[in-house]
Design a protein around this motif. Structure first.
Motif, PDB file in Angstrom:
ATOM      1  N   GLY A  26       0.611  -1.189   0.211  1.00 37.47           N
ATOM      2  CA  GLY A  26      -0.056  -0.173   0.014  1.00 37.47           C
ATOM      3  C   GLY A  26       1.325   0.759  -0.436  1.00 37.47           C
ATOM      4  O   GLY A  26       1.793   1.321   0.304  1.00 37.47           O
ATOM      5  N   ILE A  27       0.780   2.356  -0.931  1.00 33.71           N
ATOM      6  CA  ILE A  27       0.704   3.446  -0.438  1.00 33.71           C
ATOM      7  C   ILE A  27      -0.230   4.064  -0.360  1.00 33.71           C
ATOM      8  O   ILE A  27      -0.995   5.096  -0.683  1.00 33.71           O
ATOM      9  CB  ILE A  27       1.812   3.540  -2.091  1.00 33.71           C
ATOM     10  CG1 ILE A  27       2.923   3.126  -2.460  1.00 33.71           C
ATOM     11  CG2 ILE A  27       1.913   5.409  -1.760  1.00 33.71           C
ATOM     12  CD1 ILE A  27       3.689   3.429  -3.752  1.00 33.71           C
ATOM     13  N   ALA A  28       0.329   5.449   0.418  1.00 31.87           N
ATOM     14  CA  ALA A  28      -0.811   6.552   1.245  1.00 31.87           C
ATOM     15  C   ALA A  28      -0.132   7.961   0.347  1.00 31.87           C
ATOM     16  O   ALA A  28       1.063   7.929   1.036  1.00 31.87           O
ATOM     17  CB  ALA A  28      -1.572   6.264   1.881  1.00 31.87           C
ATOM     18  N   HIS A  29      -0.527   8.933  -0.191  1.00 32.92           N
ATOM     19  CA  HIS A  29       0.391  10.338  -0.649  1.00 32.92           C
ATOM     20  C   HIS A  29      -0.650  11.815  -0.682  1.00 32.92           C
ATOM     21  O   HIS A  29      -1.387  11.722  -1.561  1.00 32.92           O
ATOM     22  CB  HIS A  29       0.771   9.938  -2.051  1.00 32.92           C
ATOM     23  CG  HIS A  29       1.720  10.664  -2.298  1.00 32.92           C
ATOM     24  ND1 HIS A  29       2.170  10.908  -3.414  1.00 32.92           N
ATOM     25  CD2 HIS A  29       2.337  12.380  -2.113  1.00 32.92           C
ATOM     26  CE1 HIS A  29       3.043  12.548  -3.840  1.00 32.92           C
ATOM     27  NE2 HIS A  29       3.523  13.034  -2.642  1.00 32.92           N
ATOM     28  N   ALA A  30       0.159  12.229   0.378  1.00 31.96           N
ATOM     29  CA  ALA A  30      -0.721  13.329   0.730  1.00 31.96           C
ATOM     30  C   ALA A  30      -0.124  14.481   0.787  1.00 31.96           C
ATOM     31  O   ALA A  30       1.490  14.319   0.731  1.00 31.96           O
ATOM     32  CB  ALA A  30      -0.868  13.736   2.358  1.00 31.96           C
ATOM     33  N   ALA A  31      -0.476  15.248   0.249  1.00 33.81           N
ATOM     34  CA  ALA A  31       0.158  17.076  -0.299  1.00 33.81           C
ATOM     35  C   ALA A  31      -0.201  17.900   0.164  1.00 33.81           C
ATOM     36  O   ALA A  31      -1.906  17.796  -0.475  1.00 33.81           O
ATOM     37  CB  ALA A  31       0.622  16.744  -1.896  1.00 33.81           C
TER      38      ALA A  31
ATOM     39  N   CYS B 279       1.063  -1.698  -7.129  1.00 34.71           N
ATOM     40  CA  CYS B 279       0.819  -1.605  -5.522  1.00 34.71           C
ATOM     41  C   CYS B 279      -1.358  -1.370  -6.205  1.00 34.71           C
ATOM     42  O   CYS B 279      -1.928  -0.795  -6.751  1.00 34.71           O
ATOM     43  CB  CYS B 279       0.826  -0.603  -5.173  1.00 34.71           C
ATOM     44  SG  CYS B 279       1.077  -0.121  -3.954  1.00 34.71           S
ATOM     45  N   PRO B 280      -1.372  -2.745  -4.959  1.00 32.69           N
ATOM     46  CA  PRO B 280      -3.074  -2.801  -5.365  1.00 32.69           C
ATOM     47  C   PRO B 280      -4.251  -1.466  -4.038  1.00 32.69           C
ATOM     48  O   PRO B 280      -4.715  -1.308  -4.436  1.00 32.69           O
ATOM     49  CB  PRO B 280      -2.869  -4.597  -4.615  1.00 32.69           C
ATOM     50  CG  PRO B 280      -2.062  -4.839  -3.031  1.00 32.69           C
ATOM     51  CD  PRO B 280      -0.471  -3.479  -4.044  1.00 32.69           C
ATOM     52  N   ASN B 281      -3.078  -1.707  -3.299  1.00 31.66           N
ATOM     53  CA  ASN B 281      -3.867  -0.528  -2.541  1.00 31.66           C
ATOM     54  C   ASN B 281      -3.164   1.504  -2.515  1.00 31.66           C
ATOM     55  O   ASN B 281      -2.318   1.386  -1.603  1.00 31.66           O
ATOM     56  CB  ASN B 281      -3.190  -0.882  -0.974  1.00 31.66           C
ATOM     57  CG  ASN B 281      -4.291  -2.130  -1.179  1.00 31.66           C
ATOM     58  OD1 ASN B 281      -5.761  -2.680  -1.044  1.00 31.66           O
ATOM     59  ND2 ASN B 281      -3.377  -2.788  -0.511  1.00 31.66           N
ATOM     60  N   VAL B 282      -3.154   1.914  -3.441  1.00 31.71           N
ATOM     61  CA  VAL B 282      -2.619   3.939  -3.759  1.00 31.71           C
ATOM     62  C   VAL B 282      -4.376   4.067  -3.363  1.00 31.71           C
ATOM     63  O   VAL B 282      -5.129   4.043  -3.761  1.00 31.71           O
ATOM     64  CB  VAL B 282      -2.753   3.660  -4.918  1.00 31.71           C
ATOM     65  CG1 VAL B 282      -1.875   4.617  -5.395  1.00 31.71           C
ATOM     66  CG2 VAL B 282      -1.217   3.009  -5.184  1.00 31.71           C
ATOM     67  N   SER B 283      -3.642   5.340  -2.365  1.00 28.97           N
ATOM     68  CA  SER B 283      -5.033   6.573  -1.570  1.00 28.97           C
ATOM     69  C   SER B 283      -4.020   7.905  -2.050  1.00 28.97           C
ATOM     70  O   SER B 283      -2.806   7.830  -1.880  1.00 28.97           O
ATOM     71  CB  SER B 283      -4.838   6.529  -0.418  1.00 28.97           C
ATOM     72  OG  SER B 283      -4.255   6.817   0.378  1.00 28.97           O
ATOM     73  N   THR B 284      -4.331   8.841  -3.003  1.00 28.81           N
ATOM     74  CA  THR B 284      -3.692  10.119  -3.184  1.00 28.81           C
ATOM     75  C   THR B 284      -4.940  10.659  -2.492  1.00 28.81           C
ATOM     76  O   THR B 284      -6.005  10.726  -2.584  1.00 28.81           O
ATOM     77  CB  THR B 284      -2.763  10.182  -4.224  1.00 28.81           C
ATOM     78  OG1 THR B 284      -4.308  10.481  -5.353  1.00 28.81           O
ATOM     79  CG2 THR B 284      -2.067   9.420  -4.960  1.00 28.81           C
ATOM     80  N   ARG B 285      -4.252  12.489  -1.939  1.00 26.27           N
ATOM     81  CA  ARG B 285      -5.048  13.441  -1.582  1.00 26.27           C
ATOM     82  C   ARG B 285      -4.084  14.686  -1.674  1.00 26.27           C
ATOM     83  O   ARG B 285      -2.429  14.933  -1.140  1.00 26.27           O
ATOM     84  CB  ARG B 285      -5.451  13.325   0.224  1.00 26.27           C
ATOM     85  CG  ARG B 285      -6.508  14.179   0.198  1.00 26.27           C
ATOM     86  CD  ARG B 285      -6.451  14.671   2.601  1.00 26.27           C
ATOM     87  NE  ARG B 285      -5.181  14.587   2.908  1.00 26.27           N
ATOM     88  CZ  ARG B 285      -4.452  14.903   4.016  1.00 26.27           C
ATOM     89  NH1 ARG B 285      -5.992  14.769   4.570  1.00 26.27           N
ATOM     90  NH2 ARG B 285      -4.318  15.661   4.914  1.00 26.27           N
TER      91      ARG B 285
END
Length: 746
Positions: A304-309, A333-339
């Motif tokens: 998983g990757i979570a990327h917040a900016a 990557c199966p789990n990716v979220s961005t904000r």
């Protein structure tokens, strides 16, 4: 007859003009009875003008007028809602504030123009501007992103919404996790050529502009909208530009003000801003804070990757960029979220800059990938390969082309990656610690609509015409090569005319899309000429009568039978024999529906070796290798130059560039090239560039993809990763200055 060619490295077609001074930039133009103007900037970051004394300025020698919010000529198009085309090339979401230059006593950012002084010479205008005095009712200026992170709002632009694939917190279930914050400071364009414009009303509703713009057609439309005149009556000329970097991607309010004042005084009027005003009036890379959460299994597979900016914008305009987009598709990557969020501050509005938000986002993502590789005790390249994807996981479709594996391999061989050890701080050369780092970059490969005209004359010469502005990457040279490859006209007999709205319409130069867009139009126009030449040569009674297209070759100004090279005809003779003085063909070119079936990106891999002095904290980039996977290389020499320029800019981004604000006053404290440190010759080592040079079969007939942005995207991460490999200390806040290195080592 169609063949893929390996193009020779040729010199820039405009190189001699530039080094001899023959090239004219906007400020070089002088018109009869021309006046000059200088902008006076506010001395506060927020508040209201309570008194503005212009009497001494108005009475100074040679002064033709002093324009303020009290007497600024009207701009008809600015009666429209804020965010219309008069403000730039694209609509902006409406905010609580409105900024119309010299229209109100309200101050929204430090350096905001409060007066425009016009005189009969630049020196007199400069002196008179120093006489303008203002008093203010000050308010506290909000200029610090970190203090207002909680105020971040979701942008209203399409494509800026939160993204989710799988679970937002999928990384939490991984046995190996990482959480890290990364910061990019304000960075300012600072090309050699200053910003400005020369405006001349040649009639009541006809306008001639010499401008510093990356798109003459965009400026034409913006000015036509602002003054409510027919775009065809606005003539914009920008043949040469001394560096754009993104600042010329919109028409700035001060340009529109100059045009309005030029109409008022009835004389041509020129503005060239000062170096310090480059920090406040033409955009910058926005200060951005990013958080990466990443999780992987013990075999090095991402879970998983979570990327917040969160980035700054102005109080009066919402600027957004694609900071988190690379994270969505770069790795399997199966789990990716961005904000992505923006914070409205009392600052002038940012703009896309040298690799836009992708360069900002790549620093965080590629640093995090390196950190995770270290946690897993994996080679950073091996970690990336274990998460390599042949298809785009964001859109679930294939890439039009991707040769990143080869780029990793060739770059690693060139830098001597086998000399690198996974143990940080383990390599020395005398007093210097040695480290190796790498990073990946990517940017959309676009193909926009464009037009071009080709004129093959009876003397054998070929003229190519397009309104496109060449901001420095060598567009004219690339278009010359494309025309040469199609028609075989010798290079020294091809002339490219560009940078003027009288020529066929072209998109703004930005987004690494011009060779793909305008190059395709040139290809199509030249191909149409070639078809006519073949018809003339192979018709009954023609010199190559009876031959088919696939039997013919075209080169060196000759059309010949490929297997019978003695059977040939000069293109010039072919025109004369048919009583033609010229074959004139135009083409409107754009991609077809097949483009929507693929994800199209250019890729880069940057490798560096750094030397770090543990006693002083000084970091030196000792060697750099940049590999480009950007389709067929149309012009090898200028392509290599683009990559070298990207590395130079990347070194500045990584090690030196930072615009500093004294937040007590909301003012820059290093708004000059003495204190704002760009990379200089001593900072830049010999740079090796490698081109994969494999055509993309989908994007355009040349198989070429953009290169300008990927030359910089990812490079700062490579430097940061190399510093870690050298010292064992991670610097996540750019630039990596000696004090930060020493603080980590202490």
């Amino acid at each position: 007859m169609e063949k893929q060619l390996t193009n020779p490295p040729i010199d820039r077609v405009d190189g001699r003009m530039k080094v001899t001074g023959a090239a004219q930039y906007f400020a070089d133009f002088e018109l009869p009875n021309m006046a000059y103007c200088v902008l006076v900037g506010s001395e506060i970051g927020r508040g209201t003008i309570t008194n503005l004394d212009t009497k001494k300025a108005q009475g100074a020698p040679g002064v033709l007028g002093v324009f303020t919010h009290q007497n600024m000529p009207p701009i008809p198009g600015w009666d429209a809602p804020v965010g219309g085309e008069a403000d730039g090339p694209a609509p902006k979401p409406k905010t609580e504030e409105t900024y119309r230059i010299l229209s109100s006593p309200k101050i929204l950012f430090d350096g905001q123009p409060i007066a425009l002084v016009v005189a009969d010479s630049f020196e007199r205008a400069t002196y008179a501007a120093s006489l303008v005095k203002a008093t203010y009712a000050k308010q506290t200026a909000r200029t610090e992103v970190e203090k207002h992170l909680a105020d971040g709002i979701a942008p209203g632009r399409p494509g800026s919404s939160d993204y989710l694939r799988g679970k937002a917190d999928g990384y939490q279930s991984a046995p190996v996790t990482l959480e890290a914050n990364y910061t990019i400071p304000i960075e300012v364009h600072n090309p050699m050529e200053l910003h400005g414009i020369l405006a001349h009303w040649t009639g009541t509703d006809t306008l001639m502009l010499y401008a510093k713009t990356q798109g003459v057609n965009a400026t034409q439309q913006a000015m036509a909208q602002a003054f409510k005149i027919d775009p065809k009556k606005v003539h914009v000329h920008t043949e040469f530009m001394g560096g754009g970097f993104g600042m010329g991607l919109r028409t700035w309010p001060q340009e529109t003000a100059v045009v309005a004042v030029a109409r008022k005084i009835g004389r041509p009027l020129k503005l060239v801003v000062t170096r310090s005003q480059m920090f406040t009036l033409v955009g910058h890379r926005p200060y951005t804070v990013q958080t990466i959460n990443m999780g992987a299994d013990t075999n090095g597979k991402l879970i998983g990757i979570a990327h917040a900016a969160t980035a700054e914008t102005a109080s009066y305009e919402d600027f957004t960029e694609a900071t988190v987009n690379m994270t969505k598709f770069m790795y399997d990557c199966p789990n990716v979220s961005t904000r992505y969020r923006i914070v409205r501050l009392d600052r002038s509005v940012p703009i896309w800059m040298r690799g836009p938000g992708e360069a900002t986002g790549a620093f965080a993502l590629e640093s995090a990938m390196d950190e995770m590789a270290h946690k897993l005790n994996l080679d950073p390249i091996e970690f990336r390969l274990r998460n390599y994807t042949e298809t785009d996981p964001e859109h679930n479709r294939p890439y039009s082309s991707k040769h990143l594996r080869e780029a990793y391999q060739r770059g690693a061989e060139a830098i001597g990656w086998n000399k690198r050890t996974n143990e940080p701080g383990s390599q020395r050369d005398g007093d210097w610690l040695i480290g190796y780092g790498m990073s990946t970059g990517t940017f959309n490969a676009f193909r926009w609509e464009a037009s071009a005209r080709a004129l093959l004359k009876a003397d054998g010469s070929l003229t190519i015409q397009s309104a496109v502005t060449d901001i420095g990457p060598g567009t004219g040279t690339a278009l010359t090569m494309i025309a040469h490859n199609v028609l075989g006209v010798p290079l020294n007999q091809i002339k490219v005319e560009y940078g003027d709205t009288s020529l066929p319409k072209a998109p703004t130069q930005g987004g690494s899309a011009i060779v793909s867009a305008v190059g395709s139009a040139v290809f199509d126009a030249c191909t149409t000429i070639k078809k006519q030449l073949i018809e003339l040569a192979t018709k009954a009674g023609g010199p190559l009568a009876g031959r088919q297209d696939d039997e013919l070759a075209i080169a060196d100004g000759m059309l010949s039978v490929e297997k019978e090279p003695r059977r040939k005809v000069a293109l010039s003779d072919l025109l004369r024999a048919n009583n033609l003085t010229v074959i004139d063909k135009s083409a409107d070119s754009k991609g077809g529906p097949e483009l929507g079936k693929y994800s199209m990106y250019s890729f880069s891999v940057h490798f560096v070796q750094v030397r770090v002095n543990p006693l002083t904290g000084v970091v030196r980039v000792a060697k750099a290798v940049s590999v480009a996977d950007s389709g067929r290389i149309v012009s090898p020499k200028t392509a290599a130059s683009q990559m070298i320029g990207g590395v130079a800019g990347g070194i500045g981004m990584a090690l030196t560039e930072e615009a500093l604000i004294d937040h007590r006053f909301g003012r820059f404290v290093n708004n000059n090239l003495g204190d704002y440190h760009v990379a200089v010759h001593a900072d830049v080592p010999a740079i090796e560039t490698i081109m994969i040079d494999k055509p993309d079969p989908i994007i355009n007939p040349m198989g070429a993809k953009g290169m300008g942005e990927i030359a910089l995207i990812g490079f700062a991460g490579a430097v940061a990763n190399a510093v870690f490999n050298a010292t064992g200390q991670r610097v996540r806040d750019l630039p990596i200055t000696p004090d930060k290195v020493m603080q980590k080592l202490a």
